[in-house]
Enzyme design. Sequence first.
Site, short mmCIF file in Angstrom:
data_model
loop_
_atom_site.label_atom_id
_atom_site.label_comp_id
_atom_site.label_asym_id
_atom_site.label_seq_id
_atom_site.Cartn_x
_atom_site.Cartn_y
_atom_site.Cartn_z
CG HIS A 67 0.75 -9.24 16.42
ND1 HIS A 67 0.62 -8.27 17.37
CD2 HIS A 67 0.68 -10.43 17.08
CE1 HIS A 67 0.48 -8.84 18.55
NE2 HIS A 67 0.51 -10.16 18.40
CD GLU A 68 0.36 -13.91 15.34
OE1 GLU A 68 1.11 -14.64 16.01
OE2 GLU A 68 -0.58 -13.28 15.85
CG HIS A 71 4.41 -13.30 18.58
ND1 HIS A 71 4.58 -13.00 19.90
CD2 HIS A 71 3.15 -12.88 18.26
CE1 HIS A 71 3.48 -12.42 20.36
NE2 HIS A 71 2.60 -12.34 19.39
#
Length: 154
Positions: A67-68, A71
Amino acid sequence: MTDNQLQQLVEELSQHYFQLPFLHRAYFNSRLKTTGGRYLLNTHDIEINKKLYDHFGIDELKGIILHELCHYHLHIRGMGYKHRDRDFRELLKKVGAPRFCSTIEETQISNRKKVLHTYQCVRCSQLYIRKRKMDVRKYRCSKCGGEITYLRSE
């Protein structure tokens, strides 16, 4: 797991899922309470909540890292890296990263048991319930302008 092992895992996942290198730092941040991880825009570092890894294990950790990394890679390339952006949502689906991380039940319960402080106006009896204590010498009643006194904490 140490910060060095986390760094290595993040680099491996970045190379495997995105075919791009992760060139910044990844480390555990014990102060994170309500989030699984955090991508820092200024430094491009990734912080991970150690408690979630301890509680849920490696599979949850990999999901948070992916998820990170979504980003991270989108921001580096100048694309839409925010949760509401189409680029971000599409990349999450592509790599199989979760949109939200699991929550620890103990944290939710402890968050609900916050102490509430009750205050009352001397003149009109208006009640004020606050999460934080306040200095009654600095504030007045919003209805009548009367003095406020501390009643109790619950």
